[in-house]
Every structure is written in structure tokens, then in C-alpha cells.
Design an enzyme around this catalytic site. Structure first.
Site, short mmCIF file in Angstrom:
data_model
loop_
_atom_site.label_atom_id
_atom_site.label_comp_id
_atom_site.label_asym_id
_atom_site.label_seq_id
_atom_site.Cartn_x
_atom_site.Cartn_y
_atom_site.Cartn_z
N TYR A 69 12.65 8.60 55.37
CA TYR A 69 12.56 9.96 55.92
C TYR A 69 13.25 10.09 57.28
O TYR A 69 12.92 11.00 58.05
CB TYR A 69 11.09 10.38 56.04
CG TYR A 69 10.48 10.86 54.74
CD1 TYR A 69 10.97 11.96 54.06
CD2 TYR A 69 9.37 10.20 54.20
CE1 TYR A 69 10.39 12.41 52.88
CE2 TYR A 69 8.78 10.65 53.02
CZ TYR A 69 9.30 11.76 52.37
OH TYR A 69 8.72 12.20 51.21
N GLU A 127 19.16 8.14 48.27
CA GLU A 127 17.74 7.87 48.02
C GLU A 127 17.55 6.92 46.83
O GLU A 127 16.66 6.07 46.85
CB GLU A 127 16.99 9.19 47.78
CG GLU A 127 16.90 10.03 49.05
CD GLU A 127 16.14 11.33 48.84
OE1 GLU A 127 15.99 12.07 49.82
OE2 GLU A 127 15.68 11.61 47.71
N ASN A 135 1.62 16.89 49.30
CA ASN A 135 2.21 17.87 48.36
C ASN A 135 2.71 17.23 47.07
O ASN A 135 3.61 17.75 46.42
CB ASN A 135 3.30 18.70 49.06
CG ASN A 135 4.54 17.90 49.42
OD1 ASN A 135 4.52 16.68 49.39
ND2 ASN A 135 5.61 18.60 49.76
N LYS A 164 3.63 11.13 45.15
CA LYS A 164 3.10 10.71 46.45
C LYS A 164 1.65 10.17 46.32
O LYS A 164 1.00 10.33 45.28
CB LYS A 164 3.17 11.89 47.41
CG LYS A 164 4.61 12.32 47.72
CD LYS A 164 4.64 13.38 48.83
CE LYS A 164 6.07 13.80 49.14
NZ LYS A 164 6.13 14.71 50.32
N HIS A 176 7.98 14.27 45.85
CA HIS A 176 9.24 14.43 46.59
C HIS A 176 10.37 14.45 45.58
O HIS A 176 10.30 13.75 44.57
CB HIS A 176 9.46 13.26 47.56
CG HIS A 176 10.86 13.21 48.09
ND1 HIS A 176 11.29 13.97 49.15
CD2 HIS A 176 11.97 12.53 47.65
CE1 HIS A 176 12.58 13.75 49.36
NE2 HIS A 176 13.01 12.88 48.47
P1 CMP Z 1 9.33 16.05 51.09
O1 CMP Z 1 10.13 16.76 50.06
O2 CMP Z 1 8.82 14.72 50.71
O3 CMP Z 1 10.22 15.91 52.41
C1 CMP Z 1 9.64 15.83 53.69
C2 CMP Z 1 8.18 16.12 53.70
O4 CMP Z 1 7.62 16.47 54.96
C3 CMP Z 1 7.89 17.31 52.82
O5 CMP Z 1 8.08 16.96 51.48
C4 CMP Z 1 6.46 17.65 53.26
O6 CMP Z 1 5.49 16.93 52.54
C5 CMP Z 1 6.41 17.17 54.71
N1 CMP Z 1 6.25 18.27 55.67
C6 CMP Z 1 5.21 18.45 56.50
N2 CMP Z 1 5.39 19.54 57.25
C7 CMP Z 1 6.57 20.08 56.90
C8 CMP Z 1 7.32 21.23 57.30
N3 CMP Z 1 6.85 22.06 58.26
N4 CMP Z 1 8.50 21.48 56.71
C9 CMP Z 1 8.99 20.64 55.76
N5 CMP Z 1 8.33 19.54 55.32
C10 CMP Z 1 7.13 19.26 55.88
#
Ligand code: CMP
Length: 140
Positions: free
Chosen positions: A50, A127, A113, A10, A116
Site C-alpha cells: 500500500y 500487484e 471493507n 481482507k 481489495h
Molecule cells: P483498498 O482498495 O484496499 O485500498 C486502500 C484502502 O484504504 C481502501 O481499500 C480502504 O479500505 C482504506 N481506506 C480507509 N480510509 C480510506 C479513504 N478515506 N479513502 C480511500 N481508502 C480508504
């Protein structure tokens, strides 16, 4: 079984210049890079990628973040690749991620974070096709 999974490094991790360190973790775990490209996602692309989260309260922040800078997108291939990648990443929230995982070491928040990864074979197929034409994915 040999699987493929879609992995995204990311914008936070690309900005920190740790793409190589993260790819090295995949390689060390036996995952092979079957496709890869750096991309600046458009808002429409991020929203579509998403779409499953469209109704969630964090959707707008998630999309804003994902288009805040370039991302590194790759297909990882190997034995049990989907679960293996999820174990390497650690929990979605870096505060809950096990020590030594990518998110524990490189992520700052649940939004920023670092990575993904696909969560199941069906989503991995969708995906991967979203970002890579079939002829650009190479069996490894
Ligand atoms: P990702 O695996 O990319 O999939 C969706 C993303 O939403 C997740 O990682 C997080 O970075 C983001 N996100 C933010 N808030 C939440 C939450 N409460 N629960 C899950 N994903 C979240």
C-alpha cells in the site's frame, strides 16, 4: 480484452468465513482463479503493498488492519477483469456501495471493507508480481 487483476479477501471477510461466498461471486461473473493463496502479511509487506497510500491519514490504520489476520489473495482472469471485479466489489465505502455488491453484503466500514481489487492494468501487473511468481499464475 482478457485481463488479470489482483484480488485480496481482507482479514474481516476471512474471519467471517465468507471466502467461498466471495470466490463464488467471481466465478459466477465469469472470472477465473489463475492463482490463489492464504497469507498472513507482515507489516513490511503491507506497507510496501500500500506504499501509494503512505502519506494518507488512514495509512497506519490500513496497515494495522491488513495484518490483523490472514488474507486470501488471488489473481482473477477474464474479459475486462479489472473493471468487472471493481463492479462486483462496489464502492470503497460500504455505506456507498450498491446493493448486491460484495462490500454492501459483507463489509462493515471503509477500513474493514472485505476486499481489495486492482484499479488499472498497470497497478494490476505490479500487484500480481508482488504476491505471485510468474510460474505460479496459470492461464485459464
Ligand atoms: P483498498 O482498495 O484496499 O485500498 C486502500 C484502502 O484504504 C481502501 O481499500 C480502504 O479500505 C482504506 N481506506 C480507509 N480510509 C480510506 C479513504 N478515506 N479513502 C480511500 N481508502 C480508504
Amino acid at each position: 480484452a482478457i485481463e488479470r487483476t489482483l484480488s485480496i479477501i481482507k482479514p474481516d471477510a476471512v474471519a467471517k468465513n465468507v471466502v467461498g461466498q466471495i470466490l463464488a461471486r467471481f466465478e459466477a461473473a465469469g472470472l477465473k482463479i489463475a492463482a490463489a493463496r492464504l497469507a498472513q502479511l507482515s507489516r513490511a509487506e503491507a506497507e510496501q503493498f500500500y506504499a501509494v497510500h503512505a502519506a494518507r491519514p488512514f495509512f497506519k490504520d490500513l496497515v494495522d488492519f491488513m495484518i490483523s489476520g490472514p488474507v486470501m489473495i488471488q489473481v482473477l482472469e477474464g474479459e475486462n477483469a479489472i473493471l468487472k471485479n471493481r463492479e462486483l466489489m462496489g464502492a470503497t465505502d460500504p455505506k456507498k456501495a450498491d446493493a448486491g455488491t460484495i462490500r454492501a453484503d459483507f463489509a462493515d466500514s471503509i477500513d474493514a471493507n472485505a476486499v481489495h481489487g486492482s484499479d488499472a492494468p498497470e497497478t494490476a501487473a505490479v500487484e500480481i508480481a508482488f504476491f505471485f511468481a510468474g510460474l505460479n499464475v496459470y492461464a485459464r
